[in-house]
Design a protein around this motif. Structure first.
Motif, PDB file in Angstrom:
ATOM      1  N   HIS A 118       0.808  -1.221   0.000  1.00 38.59           N
ATOM      2  CA  HIS A 118       0.000   0.000   0.000  1.00 38.59           C
ATOM      3  C   HIS A 118       0.836   1.263   0.000  1.00 38.59           C
ATOM      4  CE1 HIS A 118       0.588   1.022   4.285  1.00 38.59           C
ATOM      5  NE2 HIS A 118       0.458  -0.262   4.553  1.00 38.59           N
ATOM      6  N   SER A 119       2.024   1.235   0.620  1.00 42.39           N
ATOM      7  CA  SER A 119       2.821   2.461   0.695  1.00 42.39           C
ATOM      8  C   SER A 119       3.333   2.916  -0.664  1.00 42.39           C
ATOM      9  CB  SER A 119       3.997   2.268   1.660  1.00 42.39           C
ATOM     10  OG  SER A 119       3.541   2.202   2.996  1.00 42.39           O
ATOM     11  N   ARG A 120       3.406   2.013  -1.626  1.00 42.47           N
ATOM     12  CA  ARG A 120       3.803   2.421  -2.973  1.00 42.47           C
ATOM     13  C   ARG A 120       2.755   3.314  -3.620  1.00 42.47           C
ATOM     14  NH1 ARG A 120       6.498  -3.007  -5.762  1.00 42.47           N
ATOM     15  NH2 ARG A 120       8.474  -2.919  -4.601  1.00 42.47           N
ATOM     16  N   HIS A 121       1.547   3.309  -3.047  1.00 45.06           N
ATOM     17  CA  HIS A 121       0.459   4.120  -3.592  1.00 45.06           C
ATOM     18  C   HIS A 121       0.316   5.451  -2.852  1.00 45.06           C
ATOM     19  CE1 HIS A 121      -1.385   0.943  -6.208  1.00 45.06           C
ATOM     20  NE2 HIS A 121      -0.582   0.209  -5.452  1.00 45.06           N
ATOM     21  N   ALA A 122       1.277   5.781  -1.998  1.00 44.90           N
ATOM     22  CA  ALA A 122       1.250   7.068  -1.310  1.00 44.90           C
ATOM     23  C   ALA A 122       1.417   8.203  -2.321  1.00 44.90           C
ATOM     24  CB  ALA A 122       2.333   7.129  -0.246  1.00 44.90           C
ATOM     25  N   ALA A 123       0.998   9.389  -1.923  1.00 48.34           N
ATOM     26  CA  ALA A 123       0.809  10.488  -2.870  1.00 48.34           C
ATOM     27  C   ALA A 123       2.059  10.897  -3.639  1.00 48.34           C
ATOM     28  CB  ALA A 123       0.244  11.701  -2.133  1.00 48.34           C
ATOM     29  N   VAL A 125       5.089   9.013  -4.020  1.00 47.74           N
ATOM     30  CA  VAL A 125       6.035   7.955  -4.388  1.00 47.74           C
ATOM     31  C   VAL A 125       6.363   8.002  -5.873  1.00 47.74           C
ATOM     32  CG1 VAL A 125       6.319   5.456  -4.578  1.00 47.74           C
ATOM     33  CG2 VAL A 125       5.483   6.458  -2.453  1.00 47.74           C
ATOM     34  N   ALA A 126       5.364   8.173  -6.723  1.00 53.92           N
ATOM     35  CA  ALA A 126       5.617   8.219  -8.164  1.00 53.92           C
ATOM     36  C   ALA A 126       6.515   9.398  -8.525  1.00 53.92           C
ATOM     37  CB  ALA A 126       4.299   8.299  -8.932  1.00 53.92           C
ATOM     38  N   ALA A 127       6.297  10.547  -7.879  1.00 49.58           N
ATOM     39  CA  ALA A 127       7.128  11.724  -8.152  1.00 49.58           C
ATOM     40  C   ALA A 127       8.564  11.492  -7.692  1.00 49.58           C
ATOM     41  CB  ALA A 127       6.534  12.952  -7.465  1.00 49.58           C
ATOM     42  N   ALA A 128       8.730  10.829  -6.553  1.00 48.19           N
ATOM     43  CA  ALA A 128      10.072  10.525  -6.068  1.00 48.19           C
ATOM     44  C   ALA A 128      10.799   9.597  -7.033  1.00 48.19           C
ATOM     45  CB  ALA A 128       9.991   9.898  -4.681  1.00 48.19           C
ATOM     46  N   ALA A 130      10.307   9.332 -10.225  1.00 47.41           N
ATOM     47  CA  ALA A 130      10.644  10.096 -11.423  1.00 47.41           C
ATOM     48  C   ALA A 130      11.860  10.978 -11.182  1.00 47.41           C
ATOM     49  CB  ALA A 130       9.441  10.944 -11.849  1.00 47.41           C
ATOM     50  N   PHE A 131      11.948  11.600 -10.003  1.00 49.53           N
ATOM     51  CA  PHE A 131      13.092  12.460  -9.703  1.00 49.53           C
ATOM     52  C   PHE A 131      14.389  11.659  -9.668  1.00 49.53           C
ATOM     53  CE2 PHE A 131      16.124  14.125  -6.623  1.00 49.53           C
ATOM     54  CZ  PHE A 131      16.331  15.405  -7.113  1.00 49.53           C
ATOM     55  N   LEU A 132      14.343  10.454  -9.116  1.00 47.85           N
ATOM     56  CA  LEU A 132      15.556   9.655  -8.933  1.00 47.85           C
ATOM     57  C   LEU A 132      15.988   8.914 -10.202  1.00 47.85           C
ATOM     58  CD1 LEU A 132      14.845   8.139  -5.400  1.00 47.85           C
ATOM     59  CD2 LEU A 132      16.376  10.040  -5.968  1.00 47.85           C
ATOM     60  N   ALA A 133      15.111   8.816 -11.169  1.00 44.21           N
ATOM     61  CA  ALA A 133      15.438   8.081 -12.386  1.00 44.21           C
ATOM     62  C   ALA A 133      16.679   8.672 -13.055  1.00 44.21           C
ATOM     63  CB  ALA A 133      14.253   8.116 -13.350  1.00 44.21           C
ATOM     64  N   GLY A 134      17.685   7.841 -13.292  1.00 46.41           N
ATOM     65  CA  GLY A 134      18.891   8.288 -13.973  1.00 46.41           C
ATOM     66  C   GLY A 134      19.879   9.017 -13.107  1.00 46.41           C
ATOM     67  N   ARG A 135      19.545   9.248 -11.842  1.00 44.99           N
ATOM     68  CA  ARG A 135      20.470   9.950 -10.954  1.00 44.99           C
ATOM     69  C   ARG A 135      21.358   8.967 -10.192  1.00 44.99           C
ATOM     70  NH1 ARG A 135      16.230  13.745 -11.258  1.00 44.99           N
ATOM     71  NH2 ARG A 135      17.029  15.867 -11.486  1.00 44.99           N
ATOM     72  N   ARG A 136      22.514   9.439  -9.796  1.00 47.11           N
ATOM     73  CA  ARG A 136      23.438   8.616  -9.019  1.00 47.11           C
ATOM     74  C   ARG A 136      23.058   8.718  -7.540  1.00 47.11           C
ATOM     75  NH1 ARG A 136      28.857   6.912  -9.698  1.00 47.11           N
ATOM     76  NH2 ARG A 136      29.330   5.560  -7.914  1.00 47.11           N
ATOM     77  N   GLY A 247       5.646   8.482   2.488  1.00 47.00           N
ATOM     78  CA  GLY A 247       5.567   8.672   1.044  1.00 47.00           C
ATOM     79  C   GLY A 247       4.556   9.706   0.609  1.00 47.00           C
ATOM     80  N   ALA A 248       3.910  10.366   1.566  1.00 47.41           N
ATOM     81  CA  ALA A 248       2.877  11.345   1.221  1.00 47.41           C
ATOM     82  C   ALA A 248       3.453  12.686   0.773  1.00 47.41           C
ATOM     83  CB  ALA A 248       1.944  11.563   2.413  1.00 47.41           C
ATOM     84  N   ILE A 249       4.599  13.086   1.361  1.00 52.57           N
ATOM     85  CA  ILE A 249       5.163  14.410   1.133  1.00 52.57           C
ATOM     86  C   ILE A 249       6.578  14.281   0.582  1.00 52.57           C
ATOM     87  CG2 ILE A 249       5.899  16.556   2.234  1.00 52.57           C
ATOM     88  CD1 ILE A 249       2.915  16.317   2.148  1.00 52.57           C
ATOM     89  N   MET A 250       6.888  15.044  -0.451  1.00 51.35           N
ATOM     90  CA  MET A 250       8.225  15.035  -1.035  1.00 51.35           C
ATOM     91  C   MET A 250       8.775  16.450  -1.119  1.00 51.35           C
ATOM     92  SD  MET A 250       9.470  13.664  -4.802  1.00 51.35           S
ATOM     93  CE  MET A 250       9.525  15.214  -5.691  1.00 51.35           C
ATOM     94  N   SER A 251      10.073  16.589  -0.861  1.00 56.98           N
ATOM     95  CA  SER A 251      10.748  17.860  -1.087  1.00 56.98           C
ATOM     96  C   SER A 251      12.159  17.566  -1.578  1.00 56.98           C
ATOM     97  CB  SER A 251      10.794  18.705   0.194  1.00 56.98           C
ATOM     98  OG  SER A 251      11.543  18.039   1.209  1.00 56.98           O
ATOM     99  N   VAL A 252      12.767  18.547  -2.230  1.00 51.29           N
ATOM    100  CA  VAL A 252      14.129  18.425  -2.741  1.00 51.29           C
ATOM    101  C   VAL A 252      14.949  19.581  -2.206  1.00 51.29           C
ATOM    102  CG1 VAL A 252      15.591  18.360  -4.789  1.00 51.29           C
ATOM    103  CG2 VAL A 252      13.351  17.235  -4.818  1.00 51.29           C
ATOM    104  N   ASP A 253      16.062  19.247  -1.563  1.00 49.52           N
ATOM    105  CA  ASP A 253      16.963  20.243  -0.971  1.00 49.52           C
ATOM    106  C   ASP A 253      16.230  21.194  -0.031  1.00 49.52           C
ATOM    107  OD1 ASP A 253      19.190  19.202  -2.243  1.00 49.52           O
ATOM    108  OD2 ASP A 253      18.968  20.490  -4.000  1.00 49.52           O
ATOM    109  N   GLY A 254      15.256  20.660   0.686  1.00 55.09           N
ATOM    110  CA  GLY A 254      14.540  21.461   1.663  1.00 55.09           C
ATOM    111  C   GLY A 254      13.593  22.470   1.071  1.00 55.09           C
ATOM    112  N   GLY A 255      13.326  22.395  -0.225  1.00 58.44           N
ATOM    113  CA  GLY A 255      12.452  23.349  -0.890  1.00 58.44           C
ATOM    114  C   GLY A 255      10.984  23.075  -0.644  1.00 58.44           C
TER     115      GLY A 255
END
Length: 321
Positions: A118-123, A125-128, A130-136, A247-255
């Motif tokens: 169920h946690s994979r369906h948190a709000a 997770v999909a955005a996270a 996508a952000f990590l795709a291709g990154r080291r 997985g409900a909330i995402m931020s990047v570099d504290g933004g």
């Protein structure tokens, strides 16, 4: 729109808090029956055993198993053998071999088996992902800490062999981790703290590694007081991603944060999404069984160093002692 009748096996806390409301809100499913010895759902046929349900209600094509993992396998196998589609609450079984067997049976019979996370369906997770795709990925820090006395009051099964203890919630973290990382990781070390009166751990620290030096450090605690801490922080070559509140909330570099904050019990939006996915799988007559989160847990038990911890007394059961 076709509405599919579904039955629930095991009408405990997770069924009442999440599965029943999700089905009631769904346009794809109708709750047609339950299996429970401790009481079902008002207005719905209840059976004392799964065998009784299977015999009396051949019209119900799908069954959702919400009972403890230690007793789930036999029922899920019987349901598949009876030609019913099956949804499994997480973790999907007490052992990997059980779930492999169920998956093989479902495939052979042309039935749907959904091992849910169920946690994979948190709000967010999909955005996270996508952000990590291709990154080291350099380092992932997981803090998964909650109060078992709040989230699992009186649930003795979680302290018995197969109940996973602190890994019952922590497998949610691992389900997110394996979904969002662009590389695989494996367990390299673990320390598991077992109360002297329990068969499963109440806290743990787990280390993992990836193929290019990626590191994962997970701190897990079942005695955390106050608001739960369900957080993953991922350091990359393009900034640091924080995935919070399960997985409900995402931020990047504290933004600026994105996503939808949860409110207790905190996972209302995930289960409707699970049932929507179940409907898609039924329409396609296919299975969805990803065991990577369960493999990480199994490896933590295999590699983990056992440490004794003080006895645990559940206040919800204190009157029974």
């Amino acid at each position: 729109m076709t509405v599919t009748d579904v039955a629930i096996v095991g009408v405990g806390k997770i069924a009442r808090d999440q599965h029943v409301p999700a089905i009631e809100a769904s346009g794809d499913f109708r709750l047609a029956a339950t299996v429970s010895r401790s009481g079902g759902v008002d207005g719905v046929d209840n059976f004392a055993t799964l065998d009784a349900l299977l015999a009396a209600r051949p019209d119900i094509p799908a069954i959702s198993f919400c009972n403890p993992p230690q007793v789930r396998y036999a029922g899920a196998r019987a349901a598949l053998e009876a030609g019913r589609h099956v949804m499994l609450e997480k973790p999907p079984g007490a052992s990997l071999s059980e779930v492999h067997d169920l998956a093989a049976l479902a495939e052979a019979r042309g039935l749907t088996l959904q091992a849910t996370w169920h946690s994979r369906h948190a709000a967010s997770v999909a955005a996270a992902k996508a952000f990590l795709a291709g990154r080291r990925i350099r380092l992932v820090r997981i803090d998964w800490k909650e109060d078992v006395r709040v989230w699992h009051p009186g649930q003795q099964w979680i302290w018995q062999a197969g109940g996973l203890g602190v890994f019952d919630p922590a497998i949610n973290a691992f389900s997110i981790l394996t979904e969002i990382l662009p590389v695989p990781v494996h367990v390299t070390a673990a320390e598991l703290r077992f109360p002297v009166n329990c068969e499963t751990p109440i806290a743990a620290e787990v280390e993992m590694a990836g193929p290019r030096g990626e590191r994962v450090l997970a701190a897990l605690d079942f005695l955390h007081e106050g608001d739960p801490m369900w957080r993953q922080v991922v350091e990359t070559d393009a900034g640091t991603l924080t995935l919070d509140q399960g997985g409900a909330i995402m931020s990047v570099d504290g933004g600026a944060q994105q996503g939808e904050a949860w409110s207790a019990p905190g996972i209302e939006g995930e289960y409707p999404s699970l049932y929507a996915r179940f409907a898609e799988l039924l329409a396609a007559r296919t299975c969805e069984v990803d065991l990577r989160p369960m493999v990480l847990v199994a490896d933590a038990f295999t590699l983990g160093r056992r440490v004794d911890a003080p006895a645990f007394v559940d206040p919800a059961l204190a009157g029974d002692r």
